[in-house]
Motif scaffolding. Structure first.
Motif, PDB file in Angstrom:
ATOM      1  N   LYS A 417       0.837  -1.207   0.000  1.00 22.61           N
ATOM      2  CA  LYS A 417       0.000   0.000   0.000  1.00 22.61           C
ATOM      3  C   LYS A 417       0.871   1.257   0.000  1.00 22.61           C
ATOM      4  N   LEU A 418       1.949   1.227   0.811  1.00 23.12           N
ATOM      5  CA  LEU A 418       2.860   2.367   0.847  1.00 23.12           C
ATOM      6  C   LEU A 418       3.561   2.556  -0.508  1.00 23.12           C
ATOM      7  N   ARG A 419       3.996   1.467  -1.074  1.00 23.07           N
ATOM      8  CA  ARG A 419       4.681   1.566  -2.370  1.00 23.07           C
ATOM      9  C   ARG A 419       3.729   2.064  -3.448  1.00 23.07           C
ATOM     10  N   SER A 420       2.478   1.582  -3.397  1.00 23.44           N
ATOM     11  CA  SER A 420       1.490   2.065  -4.369  1.00 23.44           C
ATOM     12  C   SER A 420       1.262   3.560  -4.214  1.00 23.44           C
ATOM     13  N   ALA A 421       1.259   4.039  -2.926  1.00 25.08           N
ATOM     14  CA  ALA A 421       1.079   5.473  -2.703  1.00 25.08           C
ATOM     15  C   ALA A 421       2.244   6.266  -3.287  1.00 25.08           C
ATOM     16  N   MET A 426       4.348   9.447  -8.067  1.00 26.23           N
ATOM     17  CA  MET A 426       5.247   9.498  -9.233  1.00 26.23           C
ATOM     18  C   MET A 426       4.499   9.355 -10.553  1.00 26.23           C
ATOM     19  N   ASP A 427       3.217   8.929 -10.480  1.00 23.64           N
ATOM     20  CA  ASP A 427       2.466   8.722 -11.718  1.00 23.64           C
ATOM     21  C   ASP A 427       2.374  10.002 -12.535  1.00 23.64           C
ATOM     22  N   ALA A 428       2.227  11.136 -11.826  1.00 24.42           N
ATOM     23  CA  ALA A 428       2.097  12.404 -12.562  1.00 24.42           C
ATOM     24  C   ALA A 428       3.335  12.683 -13.390  1.00 24.42           C
ATOM     25  N   ILE A 429       4.520  12.531 -12.762  1.00 25.43           N
ATOM     26  CA  ILE A 429       5.756  12.785 -13.508  1.00 25.43           C
ATOM     27  C   ILE A 429       5.985  11.706 -14.553  1.00 25.43           C
ATOM     28  N   TYR A 430       5.595  10.454 -14.199  1.00 26.85           N
ATOM     29  CA  TYR A 430       5.693   9.381 -15.195  1.00 26.85           C
ATOM     30  C   TYR A 430       4.854   9.716 -16.429  1.00 26.85           C
ATOM     31  N   ASP A 431       3.596  10.125 -16.180  1.00 27.11           N
ATOM     32  CA  ASP A 431       2.699  10.433 -17.295  1.00 27.11           C
ATOM     33  C   ASP A 431       3.204  11.629 -18.097  1.00 27.11           C
ATOM     34  N   ALA A 432       3.714  12.665 -17.368  1.00 30.92           N
ATOM     35  CA  ALA A 432       4.210  13.848 -18.074  1.00 30.92           C
ATOM     36  C   ALA A 432       5.417  13.497 -18.939  1.00 30.92           C
ATOM     37  N   ASN A 433       6.328  12.698 -18.357  1.00 33.10           N
ATOM     38  CA  ASN A 433       7.541  12.347 -19.108  1.00 33.10           C
ATOM     39  C   ASN A 433       7.220  11.450 -20.299  1.00 33.10           C
ATOM     40  N   ILE A 434       6.322  10.479 -20.087  1.00 38.26           N
ATOM     41  CA  ILE A 434       5.989   9.602 -21.220  1.00 38.26           C
ATOM     42  C   ILE A 434       5.230  10.376 -22.287  1.00 38.26           C
ATOM     43  N   GLU A 435       4.445  11.403 -21.844  1.00 42.08           N
ATOM     44  CA  GLU A 435       3.752  12.247 -22.814  1.00 42.08           C
ATOM     45  C   GLU A 435       4.760  13.040 -23.635  1.00 42.08           C
ATOM     46  N   MET A 436       5.822  13.542 -22.968  1.00 44.67           N
ATOM     47  CA  MET A 436       6.867  14.264 -23.699  1.00 44.67           C
ATOM     48  C   MET A 436       7.544  13.352 -24.721  1.00 44.67           C
ATOM     49  N   LYS A 437       7.780  12.125 -24.318  1.00 42.84           N
ATOM     50  CA  LYS A 437       8.414  11.190 -25.258  1.00 42.84           C
ATOM     51  C   LYS A 437       7.472  10.842 -26.404  1.00 42.84           C
ATOM     52  N   ASN A 438       6.168  10.714 -26.102  1.00 40.70           N
ATOM     53  CA  ASN A 438       5.200  10.448 -27.172  1.00 40.70           C
ATOM     54  C   ASN A 438       5.120  11.618 -28.148  1.00 40.70           C
ATOM     55  N   GLN A 439       5.233  12.841 -27.610  1.00 46.57           N
ATOM     56  CA  GLN A 439       5.236  14.014 -28.495  1.00 46.57           C
ATOM     57  C   GLN A 439       6.462  14.005 -29.406  1.00 46.57           C
ATOM     58  N   LEU A 440       7.592  13.616 -28.836  1.00 48.86           N
ATOM     59  CA  LEU A 440       8.792  13.506 -29.679  1.00 48.86           C
ATOM     60  C   LEU A 440       8.605  12.444 -30.759  1.00 48.86           C
ATOM     61  N   ILE A 441       7.940  11.338 -30.402  1.00 50.38           N
ATOM     62  CA  ILE A 441       7.654  10.287 -31.399  1.00 50.38           C
ATOM     63  C   ILE A 441       6.774  10.843 -32.511  1.00 50.38           C
ATOM     64  N   GLU A 442       5.730  11.622 -32.116  1.00 49.81           N
ATOM     65  CA  GLU A 442       4.832  12.210 -33.115  1.00 49.81           C
ATOM     66  C   GLU A 442       5.572  13.192 -34.020  1.00 49.81           C
ATOM     67  N   LYS A 443       6.506  13.958 -33.446  1.00 46.61           N
ATOM     68  CA  LYS A 443       7.256  14.912 -34.260  1.00 46.61           C
ATOM     69  C   LYS A 443       8.136  14.187 -35.283  1.00 46.61           C
ATOM     70  N   VAL A 444       8.768  13.122 -34.841  1.00 48.91           N
ATOM     71  CA  VAL A 444       9.597  12.354 -35.783  1.00 48.91           C
ATOM     72  C   VAL A 444       8.717  11.694 -36.842  1.00 48.91           C
ATOM     73  N   ALA A 445       7.535  11.192 -36.412  1.00 50.80           N
ATOM     74  CA  ALA A 445       6.613  10.594 -37.385  1.00 50.80           C
ATOM     75  C   ALA A 445       6.117  11.646 -38.369  1.00 50.80           C
ATOM     76  N   ALA A 446       5.892  12.893 -37.878  1.00 44.16           N
ATOM     77  CA  ALA A 446       5.471  13.973 -38.779  1.00 44.16           C
ATOM     78  C   ALA A 446       6.554  14.279 -39.809  1.00 44.16           C
ATOM     79  N   MET A 447       7.808  14.154 -39.407  1.00 42.92           N
ATOM     80  CA  MET A 447       8.892  14.344 -40.379  1.00 42.92           C
ATOM     81  C   MET A 447       8.790  13.315 -41.506  1.00 42.92           C
ATOM     82  N   LEU A 448       8.385  12.103 -41.165  1.00 46.89           N
ATOM     83  CA  LEU A 448       8.230  11.063 -42.186  1.00 46.89           C
ATOM     84  C   LEU A 448       7.115  11.408 -43.166  1.00 46.89           C
TER      85      LEU A 448
END
Length: 692
Positions: A417-421, A426-448
């Motif tokens: 329970k403590l670890r889940s808390a 950390m979920d917020a920063i995890y989600d923000a960071n993965i969103e940043m990486k997904n945006q970078l993926i979209e930008k590279v895909a847009a280059m294609l």
């Protein structure tokens, strides 16, 4: 003169028109041949090319003959077309037969409707064609052979498509009716049907053997059943009796009768065995009691000892309830309690160890709580340090495993329970960071999806740098996102590399154009022999060089200078070759002139009675030697003509006097036969020049 020229031209025009008309009439009145079509075309073109108006009579004759020939050509063309169509139709059916040979049985059955439609259409088309003109015998034979082959294949397909209980007989009958010409490749489907027949026969044999094997196996089970009754295994004997009774229900006739007789015998044996089983189990109960007593004071490990005690207890239960079991139960139970006493002490000690382990885990729970409550989540903490602490606590937890199940589960729920808390924080920063990486993926895909240029590499490198700067993410999500990002980045990089390669290929193609002309000029300098032809070729190469497109911008200066230097050196090579050709031509002309002069001298030396054969030989030799210089050639021709027209006897006499005069000047003796003539020459010199 003008009148004569006009009359001559009119006569020639009339003859030309008459010739074309007569040729066309010849084609119209004679038997038609294959080459007549070409002749007709030639004379039509010549008639159309006439630049004068022929006589009306000739025009009418030509028109009439041309119409007849045109009708013949049209008729012959129709016949040729029909013959060609007949040949194509026969070839098409033959090709179909050849293709059928490679089809499997399934493919052949699938193609059956199409084959039937093709054959019917081909026959209708053939009947329509032979109404116009009959086919060549070879073509007709080819069509008939192919049509018959397709017919027998369709009948064959109808036979093998039937699903019958007597499938083997049906397939063999279909093979017997198949009449496939030997001129075509062997049918693959026929081979498959033959293999299928063999497989069906083998399967039938296997089915009979399997049935016999199962019946024999059932009889062996009855034998084992009878054997189990002799060994006293009542439970097993009853199970086997029920199983063989059930299996025997599938048989009938003689097999069922034989099985029933043996089953009656087995049932009687099981009934007899149940009467004395009670008596037979008492020794086994005694054996179990002795085995349990032997475990008292055993040195076995507590786990193994407890397992052995449990096995003996299961064996006691397996013997079932009887008077013997009640009689010896107290003895067996007392021995079991004494044998289990060491196990009980061991398990108590292990329980104490588990309690200690449970207590040792408790600090880890507190550390997890401190990590949750002591981290300043609102102030952007060091998430990598948090992840490291989580991993350390988790690894330490995994090393302490042996705990009591119930309390251990509760403790595990608390730390989970403590670890889940913590992970929720950390979920917020995890989600923000993965969103940043997904945006970078979209930008590279847009280059294609957009236009890739050479300068796109800098943009791609910027995205890769930003990817490394992104903070912590969930491991699985990060791995999945990295695969996508790397795949898109690799695709963009490959397109950039393709553009670079294409640009280099275009530049190389343009450079090859310049280099090719330089190579051709050098080759011309090495191989040229005729000056006029070489100059013409060189001028064309120079013109081609000047007409080449400009070199691409951005090429290295050294490369551009190298191309210019190669062109300059190749032109210098041609200039040197041109001088060589001139020198060679001059030397060749001088040699030819010398040879012709020598032949003229021989011709001039001939006496008046020189043979005509010798003169012709010298003239032929003169004609065989060619001189390109027209002036020199003319002078040699004049000299040779003069040598033929002059009096050779007078010339010989003059030469003789000239030789004597030279001998006097040189102070050498003349031949004896010229002594008197030499004296005369000396006297004339004295008269003309005096002494000295």
């Amino acid at each position: 003169d003008l009148l004569h020229a006009e009359q001559k031209q009119q006569l020639e025009n009339k003859q030309a028109a008459e010739l074309i008309c007569s040729k066309m009439e010849h084609l119209a009145s004679h038997e038609w041949r294959h080459e007549s079509r070409a002749q007709y075309s030639v004379w039509c073109q010549r008639w159309a090319a006439l630049d004068f108006a022929p006589d009306d009579e000739v025009v009418k004759r030509y028109g009439k003959a041309e119409a007849v020939v045109a009708d013949i050509i049209e008729r012959e063309s129709l016949i040729e077309t029909v013959h060609q169509q007949q040949e194509n139709l026969a070839s098409m059916l033959g090709q179909n037969c050849a293709e059928l040979a490679n089809l499997s049985k399934k493919q052949l059955l699938d193609q059956q409707p199409l084959l039937s439609q093709t054959l019917d259409g081909a026959r209708q088309q053939w009947d329509s064609l032979i109404e116009t003109d009959s086919a060549e015998p070879a073509v007709a034979a080819q069509f008939a052979r192919a049509a018959e082959a397709l017919t027998t294949v369709l009948e064959f397909c109808s036979g093998i498509a039937e699903d019958s209980a007597h499938q083997v007989n049906v397939l063999e009958s279909s093979l017997a009716t198949l009449q496939w010409p030997e001129s075509y490749p062997a049918l693959l489907a026929k081979q498959q049907i033959q293999s299928e027949i063999e497989e069906l026969k083998a399967e039938s044999r296997r089915a009979k053997q399997d049935a016999a094997r199962k019946l024999d196996k059932l009889h062996k089970r009855i034998n084992r059943l009878l054997g189990s009754t002799k060994r006293g295994d009542l439970k097993r004997a009853k199970r086997e009796l029920a199983a063989v009774n059930k299996a025997a229900q599938r048989y009938s006739g003689k097999d069922k009768k034989a099985l029933d007789e043996r089953l009656v015998q087995a049932s009687e044996a099981v009934d007899k065995m149940s009467d004395w089983v009670d008596f037979a189990t008492e020794p086994k109960f005694l054996e179990l009691c002795e085995a349990m007593e032997s475990l008292i004071g055993s040195k076995l490990h507590a786990d193994k000892l407890a397992a052995r005690i449990g096995e003996l207890q299961k064996s006691w239960k397996a013997l079932g309830h009887s008077e013997s079991a009640d009689q010896h139960w107290e003895r067996f139970k007392t021995a079991g309690d004494k044998a289990y006493a060491p196990c009980e002490r061991f398990f108590q000690e292990r329980q104490e160890l588990r309690k200690n382990n449970l207590a040792n885990r408790e600090p880890l729970v507190r550390q997890m709580r401190e990590l949750l409550e002591g981290t300043a989540w609102e102030e952007s903490p060091d998430y990598r340090r948090v992840e490291s602490e989580l991993a350390r606590i988790h690894n330490a937890w995994q090393k302490i495993k042996d705990v009591e199940r119930g309390p251990g589960q509760k403790q595990w729920k608390r730390i989970s329970k403590l670890r889940s808390a913590i992970y929720e924080k950390m979920d917020a920063i995890y989600d923000a960071n993965i969103e940043m990486k997904n945006q970078l993926i979209e930008k590279v895909a847009a280059m294609l999806e957009g236009e890739i240029k050479e300068d796109s590499l800098a943009k791609l490198q910027l995205y890769q740098k930003r990817w490394k700067q992104v903070g912590v993410t969930r491991r699985k999500q990060d791995q999945a996102a990295w695969k996508k990002f790397k795949k898109a980045s690799d695709a963009v990089f490959q397109q950039i590399q393709g553009l670079r390669k294409a640009k280099r290929a275009d530049e190389d193609a343009q450079l090859d154009g310049y280099r090719q002309i330089c190579r051709e000029i050098k080759h011309l300098a090495k191989t040229a022999t005729d000056l006029s032809e070489a100059d013409s070729a060189f001028d064309k190469l120079q013109s081609d060089y000047k007409s080449l497109p400009p070199l691409p911008r951005g090429l290295p200066e050294k490369l551009i200078k190298g191309i210019a230097g190669d062109y300059r050196r190749s032109c210098d090579d041609y200039s040197n070759a041109r001088e060589r050709i001139k020198h060679t031509a001059r030397a060749k002309t001088l040699d030819a002139l010398t040879s012709k002069a020598a032949l003229c001298a021989k011709l001039e030396k001939l006496s008046a009675d020189g043979t005509s054969a010798k003169i012709e030989q010298l003239q032929q030799a003169l004609a065989d030697i060619e001189i390109d210089d027209k002036g020199l050639a003319r002078r040699i021709d004049e000299r040779s003509a003069a040598a033929l027209n002059n009096d050779r006897s007078e010339a010989n006499k003059r030469r003789q006097l000239l030789c004597i005069d030279l001998e006097i000047l040189l102070g050498v003796d003349s031949p004896a036969e010229d002594a008197s003539l030499r004296t005369q020459v000396q006297l004339e010199r004295l008269k003309k020049y005096g002494i000295g």
